[in-house]
Design a protein around this motif. Sequence first.
Motif, PDB file in Angstrom:
ATOM      1  N   ASP A  62       0.848  -1.192   0.000  1.00 27.71           N
ATOM      2  CA  ASP A  62       0.000   0.000   0.000  1.00 27.71           C
ATOM      3  C   ASP A  62       0.884   1.243   0.000  1.00 27.71           C
ATOM      4  O   ASP A  62       1.827   1.331   0.778  1.00 27.71           O
ATOM      5  CB  ASP A  62      -0.878  -0.055   1.271  1.00 27.71           C
ATOM      6  CG  ASP A  62      -1.844   1.106   1.354  1.00 27.71           C
ATOM      7  OD1 ASP A  62      -1.984   1.848   0.362  1.00 27.71           O
ATOM      8  OD2 ASP A  62      -2.465   1.269   2.420  1.00 27.71           O
ATOM      9  N   GLY A  63       0.603   2.156  -0.890  1.00 24.32           N
ATOM     10  CA  GLY A  63       1.354   3.423  -0.916  1.00 24.32           C
ATOM     11  C   GLY A  63       1.012   4.272   0.296  1.00 24.32           C
ATOM     12  O   GLY A  63      -0.156   4.420   0.618  1.00 24.32           O
ATOM     13  N   ASP A  85      -3.560   2.545  -5.118  1.00 27.62           N
ATOM     14  CA  ASP A  85      -2.275   2.417  -4.417  1.00 27.62           C
ATOM     15  C   ASP A  85      -2.126   1.109  -3.649  1.00 27.62           C
ATOM     16  O   ASP A  85      -1.215   0.961  -2.845  1.00 27.62           O
ATOM     17  CB  ASP A  85      -2.053   3.615  -3.483  1.00 27.62           C
ATOM     18  CG  ASP A  85      -3.025   3.627  -2.314  1.00 27.62           C
ATOM     19  OD1 ASP A  85      -4.109   3.058  -2.443  1.00 27.62           O
ATOM     20  OD2 ASP A  85      -2.691   4.216  -1.277  1.00 27.62           O
ATOM     21  N   LYS A 105       2.306  -0.033   8.843  1.00 31.39           N
ATOM     22  CA  LYS A 105       2.216   1.402   8.560  1.00 31.39           C
ATOM     23  C   LYS A 105       2.135   2.201   9.857  1.00 31.39           C
ATOM     24  O   LYS A 105       2.810   3.216  10.023  1.00 31.39           O
ATOM     25  CB  LYS A 105       0.979   1.664   7.701  1.00 31.39           C
ATOM     26  CG  LYS A 105       0.786   3.109   7.350  1.00 31.39           C
ATOM     27  CD  LYS A 105      -0.344   3.281   6.360  1.00 31.39           C
ATOM     28  CE  LYS A 105       0.018   2.628   5.033  1.00 31.39           C
ATOM     29  NZ  LYS A 105      -1.106   2.529   4.120  1.00 31.39           N
TER      30      LYS A 105
HETATM   31 MG   LIG Z   1      -2.559   4.065   0.811  1.00 32.34          MG
END
Ligand SMILES: [Mg+2]
Length: 444
Positions: free
Chosen positions: A6-7, A101, A152
């Motif tokens: 995931d960006g 993304d 993240k």
């Molecule tokens: Mg993202």
Amino acid sequence: MYGLIDGNNFYVSCERVFAPRLVGKPVVVLSSNDGACIARSNEAKEIGVKMAQPWFQVKHLERSAGLIAVSANHELYGDMSARMMDVEARYAPRQEVYSVDESFLDFTGVCDDLMATGKAMRAAILQETGLPTSVGFGATKTLAKLANHIGKTADRKPGLYPAHLAQVCDFGRLQPQELDALFAATEVGNVWGVGKKITEKLKAGGIHTVLDLMRADSAQLRAQFSVTLEKTLLELRGTSCMEVDDAPAPRQQILVSRSFGTAITNVEGIIEACSEFVSRAAERLRGQGSLAGAVGIFFTTSPFRQNDRQHSVNVTVPLVRPTADSAVLVSAAAAAVRAHFRHGFNYAKAGAVLTDLRPVGQEQGELDLFSSIEQEAAAHTEAARAKLMTAMDALNHRFGRDSVRLGSTAAASSRDEIRVWATKQERRSPRYTTRWDEMLVVRA
Ligand SMILES: [Mg+2]
């Protein structure tokens, strides 16, 4: 094992690749017409900008906190996304692009050291595109999503999770007690598919964390909520219920709409805007291999301009035969606009929607009613038109949107009028990667 890549703050990161001055600053990306914040850098999140918050509510932060706003540059994001996905695809035999993304990678049958793979992939994406990502690995898609969330968050908010899980988080390497501790520290609303409403209901029933959910009774969950939530539970426990789709389900309708930067008062302007929206929708229609059985258009005045007289039109035109031919769809839309347009109104928004979608090749047998000669002629024309549409899409893909357009999408007579309805995007960055004349210039 599945991987989810995931960006991080994707739109903002795309902007930062080409504008280093944005690095480390609070940055938001604004929706079409500069209305609302659709992406936020971590710094913008920290000064309190909420997702989808209207720009006028946070505009004061420009002065007080150095907030920087840019208009959405979807052409840039789309191209950067494609580059990122290409890099990811090198690392696993199967990839499902899930959103602009995010993509799932299926590592079934691959016995790599996933932690090393994840780190190498993350580094390659960063080097080749400049985009930071988070990587999560799990035995199911839901677990991979959760691992990604933890990777993240561990990176963004140190202290919440163990530091070694930051950026790349592989559930496969963790002991059961470590996993339980993570799940106990994670709110249930962070699970993929558990939305706001379900979260509230779960919490009312005493289920607050992911661990609570995993220990819930699956039959009871199904009875109280849905089969979908039961599947989520099974996925959390490690039983795959969702595959990596090679062909995601096609959309049931395709809608393209826009508010105008300046109000439109003439019929030509509305026709041009609607034709353009229908063309864009038709391109997506062909992209997913569908035909539309109906085309709808709408245009309306602005309810926010209280001194204006109000008028809105919303019509759907059923087609005699389902089609993906832009020319047919555009002329149906243009005729509908002409029939319903009224003078004396300031139209502020318009849109087009393709409905009654079906896969190509599933047309109804209406042609059988005609003689075989007519049938053959019609089929011949249709094949030629399909080729024309394919060529048009290919040219636009290669040389940029609108390189080739249907005549009627530029119906407005004078050049000045042609773009009045184009999106108001005062802060858009150059389309660095898709337009020769907007390429980044570096001076020595
Ligand atoms: Mg993202």
